[in-house]
Design a protein around this motif. Structure first.
Motif, PDB file in Angstrom:
ATOM      1  N   CYS A  17      -2.858  21.080   9.046  1.00 54.97           N
ATOM      2  CA  CYS A  17      -3.475  20.967   7.726  1.00 54.97           C
ATOM      3  C   CYS A  17      -3.811  19.505   7.414  1.00 54.97           C
ATOM      4  O   CYS A  17      -3.142  18.599   7.903  1.00 54.97           O
ATOM      5  CB  CYS A  17      -2.514  21.513   6.662  1.00 54.97           C
ATOM      6  SG  CYS A  17      -2.151  23.276   6.831  1.00 54.97           S
ATOM      7  N   PRO A  18      -4.842  19.262   6.649  1.00 56.69           N
ATOM      8  CA  PRO A  18      -5.656  20.222   5.904  1.00 56.69           C
ATOM      9  C   PRO A  18      -6.901  20.710   6.629  1.00 56.69           C
ATOM     10  O   PRO A  18      -7.693  21.444   6.047  1.00 56.69           O
ATOM     11  CB  PRO A  18      -6.059  19.404   4.677  1.00 56.69           C
ATOM     12  CG  PRO A  18      -6.218  18.015   5.207  1.00 56.69           C
ATOM     13  CD  PRO A  18      -5.141  17.863   6.249  1.00 56.69           C
ATOM     14  N   SER A  28     -10.959  24.423   0.662  1.00 62.13           N
ATOM     15  CA  SER A  28     -11.337  23.729   1.889  1.00 62.13           C
ATOM     16  C   SER A  28     -12.055  24.645   2.876  1.00 62.13           C
ATOM     17  O   SER A  28     -12.857  24.179   3.684  1.00 62.13           O
ATOM     18  CB  SER A  28     -10.097  23.130   2.563  1.00 62.13           C
ATOM     19  OG  SER A  28      -9.196  24.153   2.941  1.00 62.13           O
ATOM     20  N   TRP A  30      -1.404  15.003   1.088  1.00 62.84           N
ATOM     21  CA  TRP A  30      -2.326  14.156   1.859  1.00 62.84           C
ATOM     22  C   TRP A  30      -1.639  12.878   2.345  1.00 62.84           C
ATOM     23  O   TRP A  30      -2.124  12.240   3.273  1.00 62.84           O
ATOM     24  CB  TRP A  30      -3.544  13.778   1.016  1.00 62.84           C
ATOM     25  CG  TRP A  30      -3.213  12.908  -0.160  1.00 62.84           C
ATOM     26  CD1 TRP A  30      -2.931  13.329  -1.421  1.00 62.84           C
ATOM     27  CD2 TRP A  30      -3.102  11.482  -0.185  1.00 62.84           C
ATOM     28  NE1 TRP A  30      -2.652  12.258  -2.234  1.00 62.84           N
ATOM     29  CE2 TRP A  30      -2.750  11.103  -1.502  1.00 62.84           C
ATOM     30  CE3 TRP A  30      -3.264  10.480   0.773  1.00 62.84           C
ATOM     31  CZ2 TRP A  30      -2.545   9.780  -1.879  1.00 62.84           C
ATOM     32  CZ3 TRP A  30      -3.069   9.150   0.381  1.00 62.84           C
ATOM     33  CH2 TRP A  30      -2.729   8.820  -0.916  1.00 62.84           C
ATOM     34  N   HIS A  79      -1.599  23.239  -3.287  1.00 60.50           N
ATOM     35  CA  HIS A  79      -2.787  22.796  -2.559  1.00 60.50           C
ATOM     36  C   HIS A  79      -2.436  22.022  -1.296  1.00 60.50           C
ATOM     37  O   HIS A  79      -3.171  22.058  -0.308  1.00 60.50           O
ATOM     38  CB  HIS A  79      -3.632  21.930  -3.494  1.00 60.50           C
ATOM     39  CG  HIS A  79      -5.030  21.715  -3.061  1.00 60.50           C
ATOM     40  ND1 HIS A  79      -5.603  20.468  -2.976  1.00 60.50           N
ATOM     41  CD2 HIS A  79      -6.006  22.583  -2.713  1.00 60.50           C
ATOM     42  CE1 HIS A  79      -6.863  20.570  -2.602  1.00 60.50           C
ATOM     43  NE2 HIS A  79      -7.139  21.839  -2.433  1.00 60.50           N
ATOM     44  N   GLY A  80      -1.334  21.286  -1.306  1.00 56.93           N
ATOM     45  CA  GLY A  80      -0.877  20.591  -0.101  1.00 56.93           C
ATOM     46  C   GLY A  80      -1.022  19.087  -0.162  1.00 56.93           C
ATOM     47  O   GLY A  80      -1.821  18.534  -0.910  1.00 56.93           O
ATOM     48  N   ASN A 122       1.810  23.901   9.390  1.00 61.04           N
ATOM     49  CA  ASN A 122       1.236  22.919   8.474  1.00 61.04           C
ATOM     50  C   ASN A 122       0.777  21.640   9.158  1.00 61.04           C
ATOM     51  O   ASN A 122       0.039  20.842   8.564  1.00 61.04           O
ATOM     52  CB  ASN A 122       2.259  22.553   7.389  1.00 61.04           C
ATOM     53  CG  ASN A 122       2.191  23.477   6.191  1.00 61.04           C
ATOM     54  OD1 ASN A 122       1.418  24.426   6.164  1.00 61.04           O
ATOM     55  ND2 ASN A 122       3.005  23.209   5.182  1.00 61.04           N
ATOM     56  N   TYR A 134       0.407  23.760   0.951  1.00 66.70           N
ATOM     57  CA  TYR A 134      -0.519  24.673   1.635  1.00 66.70           C
ATOM     58  C   TYR A 134       0.008  26.109   1.625  1.00 66.70           C
ATOM     59  O   TYR A 134      -0.028  26.799   2.640  1.00 66.70           O
ATOM     60  CB  TYR A 134      -0.781  24.207   3.073  1.00 66.70           C
ATOM     61  CG  TYR A 134      -1.306  22.807   3.176  1.00 66.70           C
ATOM     62  CD1 TYR A 134      -2.654  22.524   2.991  1.00 66.70           C
ATOM     63  CD2 TYR A 134      -0.442  21.731   3.429  1.00 66.70           C
ATOM     64  CE1 TYR A 134      -3.129  21.227   3.061  1.00 66.70           C
ATOM     65  CE2 TYR A 134      -0.914  20.436   3.502  1.00 66.70           C
ATOM     66  CZ  TYR A 134      -2.252  20.187   3.313  1.00 66.70           C
ATOM     67  OH  TYR A 134      -2.715  18.899   3.376  1.00 66.70           O
ATOM     68  N   SER A 150      -9.351  29.384  -1.597  1.00 65.34           N
ATOM     69  CA  SER A 150      -9.061  28.292  -0.662  1.00 65.34           C
ATOM     70  C   SER A 150     -10.298  27.409  -0.651  1.00 65.34           C
ATOM     71  O   SER A 150     -11.323  27.776  -0.064  1.00 65.34           O
ATOM     72  CB  SER A 150      -8.763  28.833   0.737  1.00 65.34           C
ATOM     73  OG  SER A 150      -8.713  27.779   1.689  1.00 65.34           O
ATOM     74  N   ASN A 203       0.752  29.048   5.698  1.00 58.83           N
ATOM     75  CA  ASN A 203       0.146  28.744   6.989  1.00 58.83           C
ATOM     76  C   ASN A 203       1.242  28.715   8.048  1.00 58.83           C
ATOM     77  O   ASN A 203       2.364  28.266   7.794  1.00 58.83           O
ATOM     78  CB  ASN A 203      -0.558  27.394   6.931  1.00 58.83           C
ATOM     79  CG  ASN A 203      -1.869  27.477   6.166  1.00 58.83           C
ATOM     80  OD1 ASN A 203      -2.842  28.039   6.647  1.00 58.83           O
ATOM     81  ND2 ASN A 203      -1.888  26.929   4.958  1.00 58.83           N
ATOM     82  N   ARG A 254      -6.212  26.343   2.068  1.00 59.25           N
ATOM     83  CA  ARG A 254      -5.692  25.367   1.104  1.00 59.25           C
ATOM     84  C   ARG A 254      -5.839  25.948  -0.305  1.00 59.25           C
ATOM     85  O   ARG A 254      -6.916  25.896  -0.892  1.00 59.25           O
ATOM     86  CB  ARG A 254      -6.439  24.043   1.238  1.00 59.25           C
ATOM     87  CG  ARG A 254      -5.696  22.886   0.588  1.00 59.25           C
ATOM     88  CD  ARG A 254      -6.278  21.542   0.923  1.00 59.25           C
ATOM     89  NE  ARG A 254      -5.326  20.495   0.542  1.00 59.25           N
ATOM     90  CZ  ARG A 254      -5.606  19.207   0.480  1.00 59.25           C
ATOM     91  NH1 ARG A 254      -6.831  18.794   0.788  1.00 59.25           N
ATOM     92  NH2 ARG A 254      -4.680  18.336   0.119  1.00 59.25           N
TER      93      ARG A 254
END
Length: 455
Positions: free
Chosen positions: A412-413, A436, A368, A365-366, A409, A376, A434, A406, A418
């Motif tokens: 992102c996000p 998002s 934060w 998911h990536g 990155n 991602y 995805s 992607n 995502r």
């Protein structure tokens, strides 16, 4: 059922393929739908296509017995997407055999649903979860209806990580696994094996009498604990071994140094071949091993103070837990280590095995809380189909091979796809939500690295 929610105009915006719209590309297949961001990059040997857009935070997915795709929209409910069968539709998409979408049906309106979804082995009972409850409905795939909502598990914690992943064992179809994460980044409640926090528990759904509601966690048995937030849970099709992918902790320090950029690693945990007779007969103190959280985390980067002989995947203690009776040696000795470790903060949310059991796809998911965003992407992990074990060694840094990524990155996000939920259809195609961007992608192995029908 849904009234005005996603009427025909919305369904039209979700159409999968439009005649004559394919454009030449070496990295992305356009056929009616184009992302609002730079299209993703595909690994050689795969083809991919954006097939659905306009959804509301799509998360978990499952295919029903007719081949329709059921999707949880977080904060909205469950929709059902039908596709033309091969040969029925002249305007097929770029992926061989994938027809355009025929209909979107709103199955369930429940704003509390947020991620988990599953079908019983006969395909006639639909399950989904909120942060505190598991629900079920009588499901008719032919009529496309889900009726008679019932609560079957209640009293889960409402704090912290709110997803409650659901998985029915295919080897033991009476058993429903429920995964609950921590209620905080470093959660002392997880130290109590009776809390249900940071655990995967098993419930026998055929033992549930009419009108009965299981209470979490006491009415289930513990498959494993010390699992900070194991969102993805899967069963190997050959052996029946249960695996989970875990999101590890944030903002970690060791020896006074901030090591959170590249530590701790995310985890693939092996919970062994599930034996319901043994687990349900075990006393509470003997139900499922401890995987370490919150005492111990797993190393990704070895550039940390006092690394000693530790390597990738080694359990280590960090500043917040020092003085509580643990050290690196204790972490390595007393807790189950991960089978594989992934890069820090990549946030794996789902894992799905191929039918042959020779690979597992993982959605990342990536991050934060990392200066340079990580994750991602969709990746594949090679498996030994016979033994049910990953092929790569425990200290591998290359086990997860990128499939869909992607291109940058750094955006992102906010300006990229995502990955969240995964589902694999009868043709071996991997569907990925995805959340998002409100989209669904399809990824498929191909004989070459080129798209079907692309110059």
């Amino acid at each position: 059922m849904f009234g005005s929610i996603q009427r025909a105009a919305t369904a039209a915006s979700l159409l999968l393929g439009l005649i004559g719209s394919t454009q030449a590309s070496t990295s992305y297949c356009y056929n009616g739908l184009k992302p609002s961001y730079v299209p993703p990059v595909i690994a050689p040997g795969y083809a991919a296509q954006l097939v659905v857009s306009g959804l509301i935070k799509p998360r978990g997915m499952v295919f029903d017995s007719t081949g329709a795709l059921l999707v949880v929209q977080a904060g909205a409910g469950i929709i059902r997407i039908e596709f033309h069968k091969p040969g029925e539709d002249e305007s097929r998409n770029c992926l061989e055999g994938l027809g355009s979408m025929t209909q979107v049906t709103n199955l369930v309106e429940n704003k509390n649903l947020n991620h988990g979804i599953e079908l019983s082995s006969d395909g006639k009972t639909l399950y989904a979860s909120s942060n505190v409850e598991v629900f079920r409905w009588a499901y008719d795939p032919a009529a496309a209806t889900a009726t008679d909502q019932q609560t079957v598990i209640a009293n889960m914690s409402s704090a912290g990580h709110i997803t409650r992943t659901l998985l029915f064992s295919r080897k033991h179809p009476d058993i429903l696994f429920v995964s609950q994460g921590s209620s905080a980044n470093l959660d002392p409640k997880a130290l109590d094996p009776s809390s249900g926090i940071s655990q995967i528990r098993a419930f026998n759904m055929t033992s549930l009498t009419p009108g009965q509601v299981y209470s979490y966690p006491s009415d289930g048995v513990r498959l494993g604990w010390g699992l900070r937030n194991s969102v993805g849970v899967a069963e190997h099709p050959a052996t029946g071994a249960i695996y989970s992918v875990e999101n590890s902790a944030d903002q970690i320090h060791r020896g006074g140094a901030d090591i959170h950029q590249d530590n701790p690693g995310e985890e693939l945990n092996d919970h062994g071949v599930f034996d319901p007779a043994a687990l349900f007969a075990a006393t509470p103190e003997n139900q499922g091993p401890n995987h370490g959280y919150p005492h111990c985390l797993s190393l990704w980067s070895t550039d940390i103070p006092d690394v000693g002989s530790m390597t990738v995947g080694s359990r280590f203690v960090y500043d917040d837990m020092k003085g509580l009776g643990g050290d690196d040696a204790t972490c390595g000795r007393d807790y189950v280590p991960p089978r594989l470790t992934f890069a820090a903060h990549t946030a794996p949310l789902d894992i799905k095995f191929t039918t042959a059991g020779d690979a597992a796809y993982v959605s990342f998911h990536g991050s934060w809380n990392r200066d340079r965003p990580a994750g991602y992407h969709l990746a594949v992990v090679s498996w030994n189909a016979t033994s049910g074990e990953p092929i790569e060694p425990t200290d591998s840094t290359t086990a997860a091979v990128d499939v869909l990524t992607n291109i940058d990155n750094s955006v992102c996000p906010n300006a990229c796809f995502r990955p969240a939920g995964l589902a694999i259809d009868g043709e071996g195609r991997v569907f990925m939500t995805s959340d998002s961007t409100g989209e669904v992608y399809v990824v498929q192995r191909v004989a070459t690295g080129l798209w079907r029908g692309v110059d």
